[in-house]
Design an enzyme around this catalytic site. Structure first.
Site, PDB file in Angstrom:
ATOM      1  N   SER A  18       0.857  -1.301   0.205  1.00 56.26           N
ATOM      2  CA  SER A  18       0.125   0.130  -0.144  1.00 56.26           C
ATOM      3  C   SER A  18       0.822   1.291  -0.218  1.00 56.26           C
ATOM      4  O   SER A  18       0.207   2.551  -0.383  1.00 56.26           O
ATOM      5  CB  SER A  18      -0.725  -0.306   0.820  1.00 56.26           C
ATOM      6  OG  SER A  18      -0.082  -0.397   2.730  1.00 56.26           O
ATOM      7  N   LYS A  52     -12.675  -1.756   1.982  1.00 55.99           N
ATOM      8  CA  LYS A  52     -11.561  -0.710   1.072  1.00 55.99           C
ATOM      9  C   LYS A  52     -12.982  -0.846  -0.206  1.00 55.99           C
ATOM     10  O   LYS A  52     -13.826  -0.312  -0.342  1.00 55.99           O
ATOM     11  CB  LYS A  52     -10.844  -1.439   0.778  1.00 55.99           C
ATOM     12  CG  LYS A  52      -9.322  -1.713   2.462  1.00 55.99           C
ATOM     13  CD  LYS A  52      -7.771  -1.243   2.366  1.00 55.99           C
ATOM     14  CE  LYS A  52      -7.268  -1.818   2.741  1.00 55.99           C
ATOM     15  NZ  LYS A  52      -6.679   0.047   4.483  1.00 55.99           N
ATOM     16  N   HIS A  96      -5.186  -3.888  -1.006  1.00 54.02           N
ATOM     17  CA  HIS A  96      -5.086  -3.541  -1.854  1.00 54.02           C
ATOM     18  C   HIS A  96      -5.399  -4.069  -3.144  1.00 54.02           C
ATOM     19  O   HIS A  96      -4.443  -3.411  -3.888  1.00 54.02           O
ATOM     20  CB  HIS A  96      -4.361  -2.882  -1.892  1.00 54.02           C
ATOM     21  CG  HIS A  96      -3.987  -1.935  -0.547  1.00 54.02           C
ATOM     22  ND1 HIS A  96      -4.739  -0.980  -0.819  1.00 54.02           N
ATOM     23  CD2 HIS A  96      -4.269  -2.314   0.748  1.00 54.02           C
ATOM     24  CE1 HIS A  96      -4.145  -0.585   0.882  1.00 54.02           C
ATOM     25  NE2 HIS A  96      -4.401  -1.270   1.803  1.00 54.02           N
TER      26      HIS A  96
HETATM   27  N1  PLP Z   1      -3.432  -5.050   5.355  1.00 52.98           N
HETATM   28  C1  PLP Z   1      -2.933  -4.592   4.257  1.00 52.98           C
HETATM   29  C2  PLP Z   1      -2.107  -4.594   3.484  1.00 52.98           C
HETATM   30  C3  PLP Z   1      -3.780  -3.470   4.668  1.00 52.98           C
HETATM   31  O1  PLP Z   1      -3.600  -1.942   3.765  1.00 52.98           O
HETATM   32  C4  PLP Z   1      -5.007  -3.136   5.653  1.00 52.98           C
HETATM   33  C5  PLP Z   1      -5.751  -1.665   6.415  1.00 52.98           C
HETATM   34  O2  PLP Z   1      -5.108  -0.785   5.991  1.00 52.98           O
HETATM   35  C6  PLP Z   1      -5.063  -4.686   6.329  1.00 52.98           C
HETATM   36  C7  PLP Z   1      -5.119  -5.199   6.217  1.00 52.98           C
HETATM   37  C8  PLP Z   1      -5.838  -3.996   7.823  1.00 52.98           C
HETATM   38  O3  PLP Z   1      -7.845  -4.019   7.143  1.00 52.98           O
HETATM   39  P1  PLP Z   1      -8.942  -4.082   8.211  1.00 52.98           P
HETATM   40  O4  PLP Z   1      -8.831  -2.591   8.266  1.00 52.98           O
HETATM   41  O5  PLP Z   1      -9.897  -4.718   6.782  1.00 52.98           O
HETATM   42  O6  PLP Z   1      -8.974  -4.179   9.320  1.00 52.98           O
END
Ligand code: PLP
Length: 398
Positions: free
Chosen positions: A186, A245, A214
């Site tokens: 990200s 997302k 993502h």
């Molecule tokens: N994994 C990644 C790569 C993320 O970008 C995010 C969120 O920022 C998460 C996990 C966590 O996701 P959630 O918002 O559903 O807890």
């Protein structure tokens, strides 16, 4: 008295240190629904938003909202229970079945967030006899999940296949090897070399886990994710992803993969066992988002052209955009202050973008991260490029 006063002083000192280090994160207040066009408190209407993970624009899609309202009416506000005591409704089972079908996997399990899914999986799956090999730039929640497990830990250099191979060789002495990587990263908008990772996994008898937060919904011809994009859907064993997302953006996460793994998570995964069920409205949103994606691949496909437009116009204007073919488009600037003043100036021109600097990204690699959404119009994208060009010239970034 004294302990509370001491604590207050300590906390205030710590907050002052954060301010002093220039890493204070303030939060802008949105006074409208999430979407490509926002009303921002203090900045007014008509702000074009380039910093949400709303990749498909489903966060405020009328059918997604209607599905949430219907689920709320029919199934109530929430379950007041964990899943295994009194918290499983038909909609939870339906959504799990739909997620598994979407990813072409055997089964799926819901969590309150993907952070929880990542916090739960490694501890439940791996023992001190096993090994986990993790990309050094994996998301914080993967890092935390790995910290919680007792497996032997190997960290390989970011997307470095030579280093991964060396670590896999070292890890041959363990019972089971699990390679863990973000499908798309990200901060840099780069995509893990899954084909090569899967080849190495085959050679060294390892399993592959990907975090698709993502990627789910928009990468690959049908939006299935990085594994579809790179043609390895049958080689990746475990997927964790988010409903927060592209898939409606409400909240929630999941693991999808082999049925015995999902069965084991229902018995052993701590964030699943000891946390409330997803609220019906949230389940309704995600379920509708998946319906829309499974009905037609047009939404997923519209993403690629928008991303291409932004990346090529910005590159032609003289900017360096990190990553490739991903709607996360980091405009690389280097200097932290430059990233911050440029982001402020962009907002004055009605473009909402965010600057990232150390410690979120390495020192000297400050950037403004632009995120494209399928619901940005070509005009929105062109206005963003024009504003960048103007602001970049003003501050000597071009
Ligand atoms: N994994 C990644 C790569 C993320 O970008 C995010 C969120 O920022 C998460 C996990 C966590 O996701 P959630 O918002 O559903 O807890």
């Amino acid at each position: 008295g004294a302990a509370a006063a001491q604590l207050r002083q300590r906390l205030e000192n710590e907050l002052e240190d954060i301010r002093g280090a220039g890493t204070w994160k303030s939060e802008r207040v949105i006074a409208s629904r999430q979407g490509p066009h926002l009303r921002l408190a203090g900045s007014g209407d008509g702000i074009i938003n380039f910093c949400a993970n709303n990749y498909l624009g489903l966060s405020s899609h009328p059918e997604v909202i209607r599905a949430a309202v219907e689920a709320l009416e029919k199934f109530g506000a929430g379950l007041s229970s964990v899943r295994f005591i009194c918290g499983t409704q038909s909609i939870h089972k339906d959504l799990e079945e739909k997620i598994a079908r979407f990813h072409q996997r055997e089964d799926a399990i819901l969590y309150a967030s993907c952070f929880d899914a990542n916090a739960g999986i490694f501890e439940a799956l791996l023992t001190p006899e096993d090994a986990v090999l993790s990309d050094e730039l994996n998301h914080a929640s993967i890092i935390d999940g790995i910290r919680l497990c007792k497996a032997n830990k190997y960290r390989y250099k970011h997307m470095d296949m030579q280093d991964l191979e060396a670590k896999l060789q070292e890890a041959q002495k363990h019972r089971l090897r699990l390679v863990a990587t973000d499908g798309a990263f990200s901060m840099d908008g780069d995509i893990a070399p899954l084909r090569e990772i899967c080849q190495l996994a085959q050679k060294y008898d390892a399993l592959v886990f990907i975090d698709e937060c993502h990627a789910t919904g928009f990468l690959g011809p049908n939006g299935r994710g990085t594994d579809e994009l790179l043609g390895v859907m049958d080689k990746v064993t475990i997927i964790n992803s988010t409903l927060g997302k592209a898939l409606g953006g409400a909240a929630g996460g999941y693991t999808t993969g082999p049925k015995p793994l999902i069965d084991l998570l229902r018995q052993r995964s701590r964030p699943y066992l000891f946390s409330n069920s997803l609220p019906p409205a949230v389940v309704g949103c995600a379920s509708k988002a998946l319906d829309l994606l499974m009905e037609s691949n047009a939404i997923a496909q519209s993403m690629a052209a928008k991303t291409q437009r932004f990346r090529s116009k910005m590159t032609a204007a003289g900017f360096t955009i990190s990553g490739k073919d991903h709607p996360i488009c980091p405009v690389m600037l280097g200097d932290a202050r430059l990233a911050s003043v440029m982001a402020e100036d962009m907002l004055k021109r009605g473009i909402y973008v965010i600057g990232f600097s150390y410690p979120v990204v390495p020192k000297g690699k400050a950037r403004i991260r632009v995120q494209i959404s399928a619901v940005h119009s070509d005009e929105d994208i062109d206005r963003c490029v024009d504003a960048f060009t103007e602001v970049g010239r003003k501050h000597g970034a071009l």
